[in-house]
Design a protein around this motif. Structure first.
Motif, PDB file in Angstrom:
ATOM      1  N   THR A 116       0.825  -1.194   0.000  1.00 10.94           N
ATOM      2  CA  THR A 116       0.000   0.000   0.000  1.00 10.94           C
ATOM      3  C   THR A 116       0.863   1.249   0.000  1.00 10.94           C
ATOM      4  N   ALA A 117       0.224   2.350  -0.315  1.00  8.34           N
ATOM      5  CA  ALA A 117       0.849   3.664  -0.242  1.00  8.34           C
ATOM      6  C   ALA A 117       0.269   4.454   0.919  1.00  8.34           C
ATOM      7  N   HIS A 118      -0.206   3.749   1.926  1.00  7.11           N
ATOM      8  CA  HIS A 118      -0.875   4.391   3.050  1.00  7.11           C
ATOM      9  C   HIS A 118       0.110   5.208   3.874  1.00  7.11           C
ATOM     10  N   ALA A 119      -0.304   6.421   4.228  1.00  9.86           N
ATOM     11  CA  ALA A 119       0.458   7.281   5.130  1.00  9.86           C
ATOM     12  C   ALA A 119      -0.355   7.435   6.401  1.00  9.86           C
ATOM     13  N   PRO A 120       0.123   6.937   7.544  1.00  5.99           N
ATOM     14  CA  PRO A 120      -0.719   6.914   8.740  1.00  5.99           C
ATOM     15  C   PRO A 120      -0.968   8.277   9.359  1.00  5.99           C
ATOM     16  N   ALA A 121      -0.158   9.268   9.037  1.00  4.93           N
ATOM     17  CA  ALA A 121      -0.347  10.587   9.661  1.00  4.93           C
ATOM     18  C   ALA A 121      -1.663  11.190   9.194  1.00  4.93           C
ATOM     19  N   VAL A 122      -2.443  11.718  10.146  1.00  5.94           N
ATOM     20  CA  VAL A 122      -3.732  12.319   9.813  1.00  5.94           C
ATOM     21  C   VAL A 122      -3.521  13.643   9.109  1.00  5.94           C
ATOM     22  N   LEU A 123      -2.677  14.471   9.681  1.00  6.60           N
ATOM     23  CA  LEU A 123      -2.392  15.761   9.064  1.00  6.60           C
ATOM     24  C   LEU A 123      -1.186  15.577   8.155  1.00  6.60           C
ATOM     25  N   ARG A 537     -13.656   0.479  -5.601  1.00  8.26           N
ATOM     26  CA  ARG A 537     -12.798  -0.188  -6.575  1.00  8.26           C
ATOM     27  C   ARG A 537     -11.492  -0.642  -5.938  1.00  8.26           C
ATOM     28  N   ALA A 538     -10.913  -1.686  -6.517  1.00  4.07           N
ATOM     29  CA  ALA A 538      -9.711  -2.297  -5.946  1.00  4.07           C
ATOM     30  C   ALA A 538      -8.551  -1.325  -5.753  1.00  4.07           C
ATOM     31  N   PRO A 539      -8.265  -0.378  -6.675  1.00  3.20           N
ATOM     32  CA  PRO A 539      -7.127   0.525  -6.442  1.00  3.20           C
ATOM     33  C   PRO A 539      -7.273   1.376  -5.191  1.00  3.20           C
ATOM     34  N   ALA A 540      -8.489   1.500  -4.645  1.00  3.13           N
ATOM     35  CA  ALA A 540      -8.657   2.290  -3.425  1.00  3.13           C
ATOM     36  C   ALA A 540      -7.866   1.690  -2.266  1.00  3.13           C
ATOM     37  N   ALA A 541      -7.630   0.373  -2.299  1.00  6.30           N
ATOM     38  CA  ALA A 541      -6.934  -0.287  -1.196  1.00  6.30           C
ATOM     39  C   ALA A 541      -5.477   0.132  -1.099  1.00  6.30           C
ATOM     40  N   ARG A 542      -4.934   0.739  -2.144  1.00  6.86           N
ATOM     41  CA  ARG A 542      -3.537   1.179  -2.058  1.00  6.86           C
ATOM     42  C   ARG A 542      -3.392   2.368  -1.114  1.00  6.86           C
TER      43      ARG A 542
END
Length: 584
Positions: A116-123, A537-542
């Motif tokens: 994933t390209a998830h960034a955990p920081a909220v701000l 859609r599947a790309p949202a999971a990134r």
């Protein structure tokens, strides 16, 4: 070809190879032809003085297009604009998935459960930049030590894929490759580039490499590139129905209405043969005389004229041309660039029977060309969206097809079991950015993270009726409201979100879903679905954290309680046919 042929009585095919080059993309391309009327004795080539203020007569093809716009619903009008003008920018994801090493080429991994390209920081701290409007192309000082256009050299750019070192490549060859890539990216982001416009620094590069660019765009994408002395025009093809590429006001960002599109086509119908100097009141009067049934609100006319001014078709336009009380609006004399006016239409309706037929014709292409266009213009291409022939081509050329475009445009290919995405880590070859700065972008990203965590399918679950992974899953409508309520309570005031969004959750929901839809992360449920809703859609999971197979129940006070044993809990259905066939 130095100038676009418009008033010579010829017919050209949008998306074909009008320059004579041959290639796979030049065959069987879209036949939405450019409607061109023959030069008349009173036209600009027939002796009429350029400085005359006589009202021009309208082009019949563009006048017909104006009526189609006026009769269309908003979604169809957006698709019709894409098909007839082709002035939309490319749109790509900008954040690469982690881990970076080898992750992009793993075609057996699903977006639902892969890196994933998830960034955990909220701000999420990002450098603020304008959310709309043209962005000036930046230069790489190392690759381009000399700026021949006379413009000031820019700072080192990060918008290109780093050049791979080759032992046989001389420094001058690497510099030429960098110039070509800059020019190609500029044209894909801004299909109309002028020598005096906001991207004038890149125009000499387009002129310098026009033969190579013309051949590559024609071969890979079936696009016709016209480069004249003062402008360059990449004639893009349509994207088909439901593409959601709307035109917006260049200053306010307000989306065009069908009436605004109609006024734009009507004005162009007159300007292609207009004198060089034309009083504003004469143009408005001629628009009314040419199509009395298309009378529109002053705001719609002002929006159309603002777009023409942004494309430099018109200059000396008053700040508010629709205000009758403004003395400048009553006495303004516009300067008309007929060459640019003729360059704007990419596919007026010469062969189409109606608006729907034009939208269909403009998107027609052989499978290889159609898939490459989607890869170059859209954030992600899912195999389930493609026709059987297009899906077969993508399967056969899973690595080589995207790689050729990635090398051409300086992008990174992300291969997944559901499809392919070309990423721009610099986040410049796109008109929308996610992640992004501001309340809407932050709320939207948090929304999609939680939606994925709630509804993503289990690993290995196949799509019903398709030998494919699940491309999309339904989103319960109540879940959207519940998640947005939790987010607003948890992050709204501490994160400094806009108070109008916090006070009007309906507006926040509308705009957040619109952004997700335009980025291709959600899509409307197929026609006939009751109740109508959205599919994730599947790309949202990134953009979500890695999958947790044993998630905890939702704890927000707006969330529904976890009820796994409920007998009426709906199963997760999957589409039984490609999305292209469902829409049809």
């Amino acid at each position: 070809m130095e100038q676009q042929e418009y008033a010579t009585g010829t017919t050209q095919v949008a998306g074909g190879t009008a320059d004579g080059h041959t290639g796979e993309a030049g065959r069987n391309s879209t036949d939405a032809a450019v409607a061109v009327r023959e030069a008349r004795p009173d036209g600009p080539q027939g002796g009429r003085s350029a400085g005359s203020a006589a009202a021009p007569s309208p082009d019949p093809g563009l006048l017909r297009l104006a009526h189609w716009f006026a009769a269309a619903d908003p979604g169809t009008a957006d698709d019709l604009c894409t098909a007839s003008f082709g002035l939309y920018p490319a749109r790509h994801f900008g954040v690469c998935a982690e881990p970076a090493a080898g992750a992009g080429a793993d075609a057996d991994v699903s977006w639902w459960h892969g890196p994933t390209a998830h960034a955990p920081a909220v701000l999420r701290s990002r450098e603020a930049r304008p959310s709309r409007g043209p962005r000036r192309a930046r230069r790489d000082a190392a690759a381009l030590p000399v700026v021949l256009s006379g413009a000031k050299p820019g700072r080192p750019g990060k918008h290109r894929k780093p050049e791979r070192s080759r032992a046989v490549a001389a420094p001058q060859d690497r510099s030429a490759a960098a110039e070509r890539r800059i020019a190609a990216r500029l044209l894909l982001a801004h299909p109309l580039v002028t020598a005096s416009g906001p991207h004038a620094d890149g125009f000499p590069l387009i002129r310098r490499h026009r033969d190579w660019l013309t051949e590559r765009f024609a071969t890979l994408l079936g696009y016709r590139l016209v480069v004249g002395p003062w402008h360059a025009r990449l004639c893009k093809a349509g994207l088909g129905p439901g593409a959601a590429r709307r035109l917006e006001h260049p200053v306010t960002g307000a989306p065009f209405t069908p009436a605004g599109y109609a006024q734009l086509a009507l004005a162009l119908a007159l300007l292609v043969d207009a004198p060089e100097r034309l009083p504003l009141d004469r143009l408005l009067a001629a628009m009314h005389e040419a199509a009395p049934a298309l009378a529109a609100a002053p705001a719609d006319r002002a929006m159309a004229l603002a777009a023409l001014a942004d494309w430099q078709v018109l200059t000396d336009l008053p700040a508010d041309p629709a205000d009758p009380a403004d003395p400048r609006a009553r006495t303004a004399v516009l300067t008309v660039d007929r060459e640019l006016a003729r360059a704007v239409p990419a596919g007026p309706p010469a062969l189409a029977d109606d608006a729907a037929d034009l939208i269909r014709r403009a998107a027609e292409a052989e499978p290889a060309t159609a898939v490459r266009r989607l890869l170059a213009e859209t954030p992600a291409v899912l195999a389930a969206d493609l026709s059987e022939k297009q899906r077969a081509w993508l399967h056969r050329h899973r690595h080589t097809g995207p790689a050729a475009l990635a090398d051409f445009l300086g992008l990174e290919a992300e291969l997944r079991a559901e499809g392919v995405a070309l990423l721009d880590p610099a986040d410049e070859l796109t008109d929308l950015a996610l992640p992004g700065a501001g309340t809407l972008a932050q709320a939207t990203l948090l929304l999609v993270e939680r939606l994925v965590e709630e509804v993503r399918p289990l690993p290995g679950e196949p799509a019903a009726g398709l030998d494919l992974p699940i491309p999309e899953v339904p989103i319960p409508d109540a879940l959207i409201d519940g998640v947005l309520g939790d987010l607003a309570d948890e992050y709204g005031l501490p994160a400094g979100w806009r108070r109008d969004y916090l006070a009007d959750r309906t507006a926040l929901r509308r705009d957040a879903l619109d952004l997700l839809h335009r980025m291709g992360l959600i899509t409307p449920a197929p026609r006939g679905t009751r109740p109508p809703g959205w599919l994730l859609r599947a790309p949202a999971a990134r953009y979500a954290p890695a999958a947790d197979l044993l998630p905890a129940p939702g704890s927000g006070r707006h969330s529904r309680p976890d009820a796994p044993d409920a007998p009426d809990a709906p199963a997760i259905p999957a589409p039984t046919a490609p999305r292209a066939e469902q829409r049809a």
